[in-house]
Design a protein around this motif. Structure first.
Motif, PDB file in Angstrom:
ATOM      1  N   GLU A  89      -6.264   3.484  -0.094  1.00 28.29           N
ATOM      2  CA  GLU A  89      -5.108   3.911  -0.878  1.00 28.29           C
ATOM      3  C   GLU A  89      -5.197   3.336  -2.292  1.00 28.29           C
ATOM      4  OE1 GLU A  89      -2.793   6.040  -0.113  1.00 28.29           O
ATOM      5  OE2 GLU A  89      -3.400   6.326   1.972  1.00 28.29           O
ATOM      6  N   PRO A  90      -5.504   4.161  -3.299  1.00 27.63           N
ATOM      7  CA  PRO A  90      -5.656   3.658  -4.667  1.00 27.63           C
ATOM      8  C   PRO A  90      -4.447   2.879  -5.184  1.00 27.63           C
ATOM      9  CG  PRO A  90      -6.459   5.907  -4.526  1.00 27.63           C
ATOM     10  CD  PRO A  90      -5.812   5.592  -3.208  1.00 27.63           C
ATOM     11  N   LYS A  91      -3.231   3.287  -4.849  1.00 27.52           N
ATOM     12  CA  LYS A  91      -2.039   2.574  -5.335  1.00 27.52           C
ATOM     13  C   LYS A  91      -1.952   1.173  -4.731  1.00 27.52           C
ATOM     14  CE  LYS A  91       0.815   6.581  -6.325  1.00 27.52           C
ATOM     15  NZ  LYS A  91       1.987   7.370  -5.940  1.00 27.52           N
ATOM     16  N   ALA A  92      -2.326   1.055  -3.476  1.00 27.35           N
ATOM     17  CA  ALA A  92      -2.309  -0.261  -2.830  1.00 27.35           C
ATOM     18  C   ALA A  92      -3.339  -1.180  -3.484  1.00 27.35           C
ATOM     19  CB  ALA A  92      -2.585  -0.126  -1.334  1.00 27.35           C
ATOM     20  N   LEU A  93      -4.530  -0.661  -3.708  1.00 23.77           N
ATOM     21  CA  LEU A  93      -5.588  -1.465  -4.315  1.00 23.77           C
ATOM     22  C   LEU A  93      -5.225  -1.865  -5.742  1.00 23.77           C
ATOM     23  CD1 LEU A  93      -8.667   0.491  -2.949  1.00 23.77           C
ATOM     24  CD2 LEU A  93      -7.625  -1.593  -2.031  1.00 23.77           C
ATOM     25  N   ALA A  94      -4.616  -0.964  -6.483  1.00 20.07           N
ATOM     26  CA  ALA A  94      -4.202  -1.263  -7.855  1.00 20.07           C
ATOM     27  C   ALA A  94      -3.138  -2.361  -7.868  1.00 20.07           C
ATOM     28  CB  ALA A  94      -3.683  -0.003  -8.539  1.00 20.07           C
ATOM     29  N   PHE A  95      -2.182  -2.292  -6.952  1.00 19.48           N
ATOM     30  CA  PHE A  95      -1.127  -3.307  -6.864  1.00 19.48           C
ATOM     31  C   PHE A  95      -1.726  -4.688  -6.565  1.00 19.48           C
ATOM     32  CE2 PHE A  95       2.486  -5.192  -4.268  1.00 19.48           C
ATOM     33  CZ  PHE A  95       3.289  -5.479  -5.361  1.00 19.48           C
ATOM     34  N   ILE A  96      -2.644  -4.736  -5.613  1.00 25.91           N
ATOM     35  CA  ILE A  96      -3.297  -5.998  -5.250  1.00 25.91           C
ATOM     36  C   ILE A  96      -4.051  -6.564  -6.458  1.00 25.91           C
ATOM     37  CG2 ILE A  96      -5.112  -7.029  -3.811  1.00 25.91           C
ATOM     38  CD1 ILE A  96      -4.297  -4.843  -1.674  1.00 25.91           C
ATOM     39  N   LYS A  97      -4.824  -5.723  -7.123  1.00 25.81           N
ATOM     40  CA  LYS A  97      -5.587  -6.167  -8.289  1.00 25.81           C
ATOM     41  C   LYS A  97      -4.673  -6.634  -9.416  1.00 25.81           C
ATOM     42  CE  LYS A  97      -9.893  -4.706  -9.715  1.00 25.81           C
ATOM     43  NZ  LYS A  97     -10.994  -3.787  -9.951  1.00 25.81           N
ATOM     44  N   ASP A  98      -3.581  -5.922  -9.631  1.00 23.89           N
ATOM     45  CA  ASP A  98      -2.641  -6.310 -10.685  1.00 23.89           C
ATOM     46  C   ASP A  98      -2.035  -7.683 -10.410  1.00 23.89           C
ATOM     47  OD1 ASP A  98      -3.133  -3.931 -12.024  1.00 23.89           O
ATOM     48  OD2 ASP A  98      -1.232  -2.994 -11.441  1.00 23.89           O
ATOM     49  N   ILE A  99      -1.648  -7.939  -9.165  1.00 26.81           N
ATOM     50  CA  ILE A  99      -1.119  -9.262  -8.800  1.00 26.81           C
ATOM     51  C   ILE A  99      -2.164 -10.327  -9.121  1.00 26.81           C
ATOM     52  CG2 ILE A  99      -0.591 -10.764  -6.815  1.00 26.81           C
ATOM     53  CD1 ILE A  99       1.847  -9.125  -7.359  1.00 26.81           C
ATOM     54  N   TYR A 100      -3.375 -10.096  -8.687  1.00 28.31           N
ATOM     55  CA  TYR A 100      -4.443 -11.068  -8.897  1.00 28.31           C
ATOM     56  C   TYR A 100      -4.723 -11.268 -10.390  1.00 28.31           C
ATOM     57  CZ  TYR A 100      -8.761 -13.629  -8.550  1.00 28.31           C
ATOM     58  OH  TYR A 100      -9.727 -14.602  -8.687  1.00 28.31           O
ATOM     59  N   ASN A 101      -4.832 -10.168 -11.127  1.00 30.05           N
ATOM     60  CA  ASN A 101      -5.155 -10.260 -12.549  1.00 30.05           C
ATOM     61  C   ASN A 101      -4.034 -10.872 -13.375  1.00 30.05           C
ATOM     62  OD1 ASN A 101      -7.711  -9.250 -12.129  1.00 30.05           O
ATOM     63  ND2 ASN A 101      -7.164  -7.156 -12.638  1.00 30.05           N
ATOM     64  N   GLN A 102      -2.815 -10.826 -12.855  1.00 32.11           N
ATOM     65  CA  GLN A 102      -1.700 -11.506 -13.524  1.00 32.11           C
ATOM     66  C   GLN A 102      -1.620 -12.976 -13.104  1.00 32.11           C
ATOM     67  OE1 GLN A 102       2.024  -9.288 -13.419  1.00 32.11           O
ATOM     68  NE2 GLN A 102       0.949  -7.392 -13.872  1.00 32.11           N
ATOM     69  N   LYS A 103      -2.655 -13.424 -12.390  1.00 35.65           N
ATOM     70  CA  LYS A 103      -2.826 -14.821 -12.004  1.00 35.65           C
ATOM     71  C   LYS A 103      -1.711 -15.334 -11.085  1.00 35.65           C
ATOM     72  CE  LYS A 103      -5.507 -15.557 -16.188  1.00 35.65           C
ATOM     73  NZ  LYS A 103      -6.637 -14.906 -15.671  1.00 35.65           N
ATOM     74  N   LYS A 104      -1.227 -14.428 -10.255  1.00 32.32           N
ATOM     75  CA  LYS A 104      -0.190 -14.775  -9.292  1.00 32.32           C
ATOM     76  C   LYS A 104      -0.817 -15.070  -7.933  1.00 32.32           C
ATOM     77  CE  LYS A 104       3.184 -12.163 -11.848  1.00 32.32           C
ATOM     78  NZ  LYS A 104       4.170 -11.085 -11.832  1.00 32.32           N
ATOM     79  N   VAL A 105      -0.040 -15.670  -7.066  1.00 23.56           N
ATOM     80  CA  VAL A 105      -0.536 -16.039  -5.738  1.00 23.56           C
ATOM     81  C   VAL A 105      -0.804 -14.773  -4.925  1.00 23.56           C
ATOM     82  CG1 VAL A 105       0.064 -17.195  -3.574  1.00 23.56           C
ATOM     83  CG2 VAL A 105       0.670 -18.243  -5.780  1.00 23.56           C
ATOM     84  N   LEU A 106      -1.975 -14.734  -4.299  1.00 23.64           N
ATOM     85  CA  LEU A 106      -2.389 -13.621  -3.445  1.00 23.64           C
ATOM     86  C   LEU A 106      -2.883 -14.220  -2.142  1.00 23.64           C
ATOM     87  CD1 LEU A 106      -3.031 -10.645  -2.950  1.00 23.64           C
ATOM     88  CD2 LEU A 106      -5.159 -10.965  -4.223  1.00 23.64           C
ATOM     89  N   ALA A 107      -2.247 -13.826  -1.031  1.00 23.67           N
ATOM     90  CA  ALA A 107      -2.550 -14.431   0.266  1.00 23.67           C
ATOM     91  C   ALA A 107      -2.903 -13.359   1.287  1.00 23.67           C
ATOM     92  CB  ALA A 107      -1.342 -15.236   0.743  1.00 23.67           C
ATOM     93  N   ALA A 108      -4.021 -13.552   2.000  1.00 23.47           N
ATOM     94  CA  ALA A 108      -4.506 -12.575   2.980  1.00 23.47           C
ATOM     95  C   ALA A 108      -4.913 -13.293   4.259  1.00 23.47           C
ATOM     96  CB  ALA A 108      -5.699 -11.813   2.409  1.00 23.47           C
ATOM     97  N   VAL A 109      -4.486 -12.733   5.396  1.00 24.22           N
ATOM     98  CA  VAL A 109      -4.770 -13.366   6.685  1.00 24.22           C
ATOM     99  C   VAL A 109      -5.558 -12.413   7.594  1.00 24.22           C
ATOM    100  CG1 VAL A 109      -2.528 -12.700   7.658  1.00 24.22           C
ATOM    101  CG2 VAL A 109      -3.735 -14.644   8.626  1.00 24.22           C
ATOM    102  N   CYS A 110      -6.416 -12.987   8.428  1.00 21.59           N
ATOM    103  CA  CYS A 110      -7.115 -12.264   9.489  1.00 21.59           C
ATOM    104  C   CYS A 110      -8.087 -11.207   8.935  1.00 21.59           C
ATOM    105  CB  CYS A 110      -6.089 -11.660  10.447  1.00 21.59           C
ATOM    106  SG  CYS A 110      -6.742 -11.073  12.008  1.00 21.59           S
ATOM    107  N   HIS A 111      -7.773  -9.921   9.107  1.00 20.37           N
ATOM    108  CA  HIS A 111      -8.614  -8.834   8.605  1.00 20.37           C
ATOM    109  C   HIS A 111      -8.238  -8.389   7.187  1.00 20.37           C
ATOM    110  CE1 HIS A 111      -9.622  -8.483  12.882  1.00 20.37           C
ATOM    111  NE2 HIS A 111     -10.662  -7.750  12.525  1.00 20.37           N
ATOM    112  N   ALA A 112      -7.146  -8.919   6.639  1.00 25.55           N
ATOM    113  CA  ALA A 112      -6.692  -8.504   5.307  1.00 25.55           C
ATOM    114  C   ALA A 112      -7.698  -8.807   4.186  1.00 25.55           C
ATOM    115  CB  ALA A 112      -5.334  -9.109   4.990  1.00 25.55           C
ATOM    116  N   PRO A 113      -8.622  -9.777   4.326  1.00 26.86           N
ATOM    117  CA  PRO A 113      -9.630  -9.917   3.273  1.00 26.86           C
ATOM    118  C   PRO A 113     -10.465  -8.648   3.028  1.00 26.86           C
ATOM    119  CG  PRO A 113      -9.472 -11.971   4.452  1.00 26.86           C
ATOM    120  CD  PRO A 113      -8.620 -10.957   5.210  1.00 26.86           C
ATOM    121  N   TRP A 114     -10.415  -7.677   3.957  1.00 26.79           N
ATOM    122  CA  TRP A 114     -11.046  -6.381   3.661  1.00 26.79           C
ATOM    123  C   TRP A 114     -10.490  -5.817   2.351  1.00 26.79           C
ATOM    124  CZ3 TRP A 114     -10.555  -3.882   9.168  1.00 26.79           C
ATOM    125  CH2 TRP A 114     -11.762  -4.016   9.852  1.00 26.79           C
ATOM    126  N   LEU A 115      -9.202  -6.055   2.111  1.00 18.81           N
ATOM    127  CA  LEU A 115      -8.577  -5.567   0.876  1.00 18.81           C
ATOM    128  C   LEU A 115      -9.098  -6.336  -0.340  1.00 18.81           C
ATOM    129  CD1 LEU A 115      -5.043  -5.176   2.399  1.00 18.81           C
ATOM    130  CD2 LEU A 115      -6.481  -3.297   1.582  1.00 18.81           C
TER     131      LEU A 115
END
Length: 186
Positions: A89-115
């Motif tokens: 889902e391009p919108k989901a990936l863009a949201f994740i990248k935007d959070i990361y690029n804005q230097k905010k906390v990004l947390a992923a558990v279990c299989h979520a590192p696929w994202l």
């Protein structure tokens, strides 16, 4: 309250591992954060509880209604189904990248590192994951560790649902610390 005034998004869709959404949701709210369950469509999303479908969770906002600027952190629950559906889902990936690029906390558990793999964020970062995707993380350039929780400048990863207490504790600590200015963009 530890997280008073902080806003956290939990991005998920059908097939999220029940505890990996519900435990952070409850504990982050209990710490005083405003927490929104964000998904692809309005209504409810249905969890996966170990070996069968779990309980539905109400969606607070859709991806069309949010931006990274709205939040201090993003939590990505795992399960096998949820991150697999979100990573196309391009919108989901863009949201994740935007959070990361804005230097905010990004947390992923279990299989979520696929994202984190799909967005390119994992490359060169210390991380952990469920053991079955260890090779995926390493092949994407991640520095995989067999640890309960790994934090690399506000990029928090955790192995499995058994580690949720430590995972949420680290999220709270990192959100309180604030943005990670020294982190480079994905």
């Amino acid at each position: 309250m530890l997280l008073s005034g902080k806003k956290i998004a939990i991005l998920a869709t059908h097939g999220f591992e029940q505890s990996e959404l519900e435990v952070p949701l409850a504990k982050l709210k209990a710490a005083g954060a405003q927490v929104d369950v964000v998904s692809l469509a309005p209504g409810e999303i249905k969890g996966w509880d170990k070996k069968d479908w779990g309980q539905p969770v109400k969606v607070d906002k859709t991806l069309d209604q949010v931006s990274a600027a709205d939040y201090d952190a993003l939590v990505l629950p795992g399960g096998q189904i949820n991150p697999d559906l979100l990573r196309v889902e391009p919108k989901a990936l863009a949201f994740i990248k935007d959070i990361y690029n804005q230097k905010k906390v990004l947390a992923a558990v279990c299989h979520a590192p696929w994202l984190l793999i799909e967005t390119g964020i994992i490359k060169g970062k210390k991380a952990t994951s469920y053991k079955s995707i260890k090779t995926d993380v390493m092949n994407a350039g991640g520095k995989w560790e067999d640890s309960e929780v790994v934090n690399d400048l506000g990029l928090i990863t955790s192995r499995n649902p058994g580690d949720l207490e430590a995972f949420v504790t680290k999220i709270i600590e990192e959100v309180r610390e604030g943005q990670h200015a020294q982190r480079s963009a994905a």
